[in-house]
Design an enzyme around this catalytic site. Structure first.
Site, PDB file in Angstrom:
ATOM      1  N   LYS A   1       0.862  -1.192   0.000  1.00 18.97           N
ATOM      2  CA  LYS A   1       0.000   0.000   0.000  1.00 18.97           C
ATOM      3  C   LYS A   1       0.888   1.228   0.000  1.00 18.97           C
ATOM      4  CE  LYS A   1      -4.453   0.956   0.137  1.00 18.97           C
ATOM      5  NZ  LYS A   1      -5.548   0.144  -0.434  1.00 18.97           N
TER       6      LYS A   1
HETATM    7  P1  NAD Z   1     -12.848   7.826  -3.147  1.00 17.81           P
HETATM    8  O1  NAD Z   1     -11.816   8.834  -2.903  1.00 17.81           O
HETATM    9  O2  NAD Z   1     -13.288   7.579  -4.541  1.00 17.81           O
HETATM   10  O3  NAD Z   1     -14.148   8.154  -2.276  1.00 17.81           O
HETATM   11  C1  NAD Z   1     -14.104   8.341  -0.890  1.00 17.81           C
HETATM   12  C2  NAD Z   1     -15.493   8.755  -0.477  1.00 17.81           C
HETATM   13  O4  NAD Z   1     -15.557   8.775   0.944  1.00 17.81           O
HETATM   14  C3  NAD Z   1     -15.885  10.150  -0.970  1.00 17.81           C
HETATM   15  O5  NAD Z   1     -17.224  10.148  -1.387  1.00 17.81           O
HETATM   16  C4  NAD Z   1     -15.736  11.001   0.286  1.00 17.81           C
HETATM   17  O6  NAD Z   1     -16.588  12.122   0.258  1.00 17.81           O
HETATM   18  C5  NAD Z   1     -16.175   9.991   1.324  1.00 17.81           C
HETATM   19  N1  NAD Z   1     -15.752  10.347   2.671  1.00 17.81           N
HETATM   20  C6  NAD Z   1     -14.537  10.788   3.091  1.00 17.81           C
HETATM   21  N2  NAD Z   1     -14.600  11.036   4.400  1.00 17.81           N
HETATM   22  C7  NAD Z   1     -15.864  10.723   4.786  1.00 17.81           C
HETATM   23  C8  NAD Z   1     -16.551  10.768   6.002  1.00 17.81           C
HETATM   24  N3  NAD Z   1     -15.931  11.211   7.081  1.00 17.81           N
HETATM   25  N4  NAD Z   1     -17.857  10.399   6.052  1.00 17.81           N
HETATM   26  C9  NAD Z   1     -18.485   9.975   4.946  1.00 17.81           C
HETATM   27  N5  NAD Z   1     -17.889   9.902   3.755  1.00 17.81           N
HETATM   28  C10 NAD Z   1     -16.595  10.287   3.693  1.00 17.81           C
HETATM   29  O7  NAD Z   1     -12.302   6.484  -2.456  1.00 17.81           O
HETATM   30  P2  NAD Z   1     -12.717   4.993  -2.803  1.00 17.81           P
HETATM   31  O8  NAD Z   1     -11.755   4.471  -3.789  1.00 17.81           O
HETATM   32  O9  NAD Z   1     -14.180   4.901  -3.046  1.00 17.81           O
HETATM   33  O10 NAD Z   1     -12.344   4.313  -1.410  1.00 17.81           O
HETATM   34  C11 NAD Z   1     -13.273   4.257  -0.331  1.00 17.81           C
HETATM   35  C12 NAD Z   1     -12.899   3.114   0.565  1.00 17.81           C
HETATM   36  O11 NAD Z   1     -12.911   1.905  -0.203  1.00 17.81           O
HETATM   37  C13 NAD Z   1     -11.500   3.193   1.172  1.00 17.81           C
HETATM   38  O12 NAD Z   1     -11.505   2.597   2.455  1.00 17.81           O
HETATM   39  C14 NAD Z   1     -10.674   2.369   0.223  1.00 17.81           C
HETATM   40  O13 NAD Z   1      -9.483   1.889   0.841  1.00 17.81           O
HETATM   41  C15 NAD Z   1     -11.665   1.259  -0.071  1.00 17.81           C
HETATM   42  N6  NAD Z   1     -11.374   0.497  -1.291  1.00 17.81           N
HETATM   43  C16 NAD Z   1     -11.336   1.098  -2.506  1.00 17.81           C
HETATM   44  C17 NAD Z   1     -11.035   0.346  -3.628  1.00 17.81           C
HETATM   45  C18 NAD Z   1     -11.004   0.937  -5.008  1.00 17.81           C
HETATM   46  O14 NAD Z   1     -10.854   0.167  -5.987  1.00 17.81           O
HETATM   47  N7  NAD Z   1     -11.176   2.223  -5.187  1.00 17.81           N
HETATM   48  C19 NAD Z   1     -10.779  -1.030  -3.510  1.00 17.81           C
HETATM   49  C20 NAD Z   1     -10.863  -1.627  -2.245  1.00 17.81           C
HETATM   50  C21 NAD Z   1     -11.156  -0.842  -1.147  1.00 17.81           C
END
Ligand code: NAD
Length: 454
Positions: free
Chosen positions: A117
């Site tokens: 990561k």
């Molecule tokens: P992203 O940046 O696309 O979106 C993050 C979202 O979370 C945004 O809508 C933001 O407004 C919201 N957010 C941030 N702080 C917040 C809060 N305090 N309360 C409510 N919403 C809040 O990120 P993502 O890629 O969607 O990742 C989100 C989660 O999913 C993370 O934990 C990431 O590690 C996990 N994840 C993502 C992927 C991927 O392929 N993108 C894969 C596995 C896991």
């Protein structure tokens, strides 16, 4: 708004402590695996941690220094794989925890990668596009050969996207010319070696897991997703696509949120209109005709399926008693603290753990890597069929493993209770613990098969 304080304003739970607790909960069920003294620490401790300090020329002419991290946790089953996030809370412990989760996730869905990561501590929303490009290029240059198509392969995560991955690729290939460098990073734009289905993969994988868990009888009150009410925290890559795909599957999305707040309508939100509103205004809040929520309140609305899809430590001992759902689908990494996990388990609410529920993203990243190595482009139906198979198989293995562990524990519990009438209960393994047992077992076996160098 300071993003780092929007969740858990009163407590900063260290994700690495959470990761260690989850690991330790699986250890008693791993029997022979830890026969060699020291194997436990070998499997938990990261192999490599890199810290870089990144001077970036900002648009207003001043130089700002950012700190970036890349952790390779374990490569016993293949090269490191894991996203890059740009977020204020990023530090060595957070990145290390996320890297360990990647190791278990890749092992659980049985793809030939280890865990890694990366991240930069910054508020990405305050950066211009040009500042973000310069920061990304400086980061990748500073990492040098700590990443590579056969050593450690980044991908998107919070506040990074396919454009960021295009800059990662370009920077790496400019500094490593003369060979096919497309497999150095996944989550790239389709036009630049990306895979069909990657942008929706995390959410789609979660939907496959949830639907199959229901098919396997995991939720006795629910026979299908049709008509199930859903609340989703986070409206980025994971949350937004989940809203769309679950809505397509017949679910009623009653609440969604982002960092600014949430919206709730018990009769169901029109998700296409909410998406348009988010694109136009930058947030889901102020969508008309529905109840407005604080960011955390979305976790407490009555629903059948609760989907934390934002960040770590959002379900904690402080709010878990207010959770009103039949199942938790963890699309975010590490959203549930161990205390909240235990409380949900005590109430009979299954948690489909992150290392299973959000593994669709890294699975299609693996497909992208394979396509890049072969200079191929698979069609959508090929990607979806392979993804569905992977997610179904992993779900079955977790459910089967939990049943086997519970049987063993029940037998053991009787013996234990007879021998220790005054002692407490033996803990019953959760789906998370079962997933860890499968995943750690695979990594331990690979480590034993390879042997300890030299
Ligand atoms: P992203 O940046 O696309 O979106 C993050 C979202 O979370 C945004 O809508 C933001 O407004 C919201 N957010 C941030 N702080 C917040 C809060 N305090 N309360 C409510 N919403 C809040 O990120 P993502 O890629 O969607 O990742 C989100 C989660 O999913 C993370 O934990 C990431 O590690 C996990 N994840 C993502 C992927 C991927 O392929 N993108 C894969 C596995 C896991």
């Amino acid at each position: 708004m300071n993003l780092s304080t929007t969740v858990n304003a009163d407590e900063r739970i260290n994700p690495l402590d959470v990761a260690r607790t989850q690991f330790d909960q699986a250890v008693p069920f791993l029997g022979d695996v830890f026969d060699t003294p020291g194997m436990e620490e070998l499997l938990f401790e990261p192999e490599r941690s890199v810290v870089v300090h990144l001077p970036v020329l900002m648009d207003d002419g001043h130089i700002q220094i950012f700190t970036g991290f890349r952790v390779l946790h374990d490569h016993s089953r293949g090269p490191g794989k894991g996203g890059i996030r740009y977020f204020p809370t990023v530090d060595r412990d957070e990145v290390t925890a996320l890297a360990t989760w990647m190791t278990w996730k890749c092992a659980l869905v049985d793809i030939p990668f280890g865990g890694a990561k990366g991240g930069i501590s910054c508020d990405a929303r305050s950066l211009s596009r040009r500042e973000k490009a310069r920061l990304t290029r400086r980061f990748i240059t500073a990492l040098g050969d700590n990443i590579g198509p056969y050593t450690d392969i980044p991908a998107p995560d919070m506040y990074t996207d396919e454009q960021t991955m295009a800059w990662v690729y370009d920077t790496y290939t400019m500094t490593h010319p003369g060979t096919n460098n497309l497999p150095v990073v996944t989550g790239k734009p389709l036009n630049l070696g990306g895979s069909v289905g990657r942008s929706t993969a995390t959410a789609q994988g979660g939907v496959y897991v949830l639907a199959h868990f229901i098919e396997l009888g995991g939720l006795p009150d629910m026979e299908t997703l049709e008509g199930a009410t859903v609340a989703i925290q986070g409206f980025g890559n994971a949350g937004r696509h989940a809203a769309h795909l679950l809505s397509d599957a017949g679910c009623v999305i009653v609440a969604v949120s982002d960092s600014k707040g949430g919206i709730y309508d018990p009769n169901g939100l029109d998700i296409n209109r909410v998406m348009t509103h988010k694109d136009e205004t930058g947030s889901v809040i102020d969508f008309v005709g529905v109840k407005q929520l604080d960011p955390g309140e979305v976790l407490e609305v009555p629903c059948d399926v609760l989907v934390p899809a934002a960040m770590e430590n959002t379900l904690t001992r402080d709010n878990v008693d207010a959770v009103d759902t039949k199942v938790v689908l963890e699309l975010a990494n590490g959203p549930t603290t161990p205390e909240a996990d235990a409380a949900l388990d005590a109430r009979g609410i299954p948690v489909l753990p992150d290392i299973l529920a959000n593994a669709g993203g890294v699975t299609v990243s693996y497909f992208e890597w394979v396509q890049n190595l072969d200079n191929e482009q698979w069609e959508e139906h090929v990607v979806q069929e392979k993804l569905r198979n992977k997610m179904h198989r992993a779900t079955e293995q977790v459910v089967t493993k939990r049943a086997a562990l519970r049987d063993a524990i029940d037998r053991y519990r009787e013996e234990w209770a007879d021998a220790h009438p005054d002692d407490g209960q033996v803990e019953t393994p959760t789906l998370r613990t079962a997933a860890y047992v499968v995943a750690i077992g695979r990594c331990a076996l690979a480590t034993q098969q390879r042997g300890i160098w030299p």
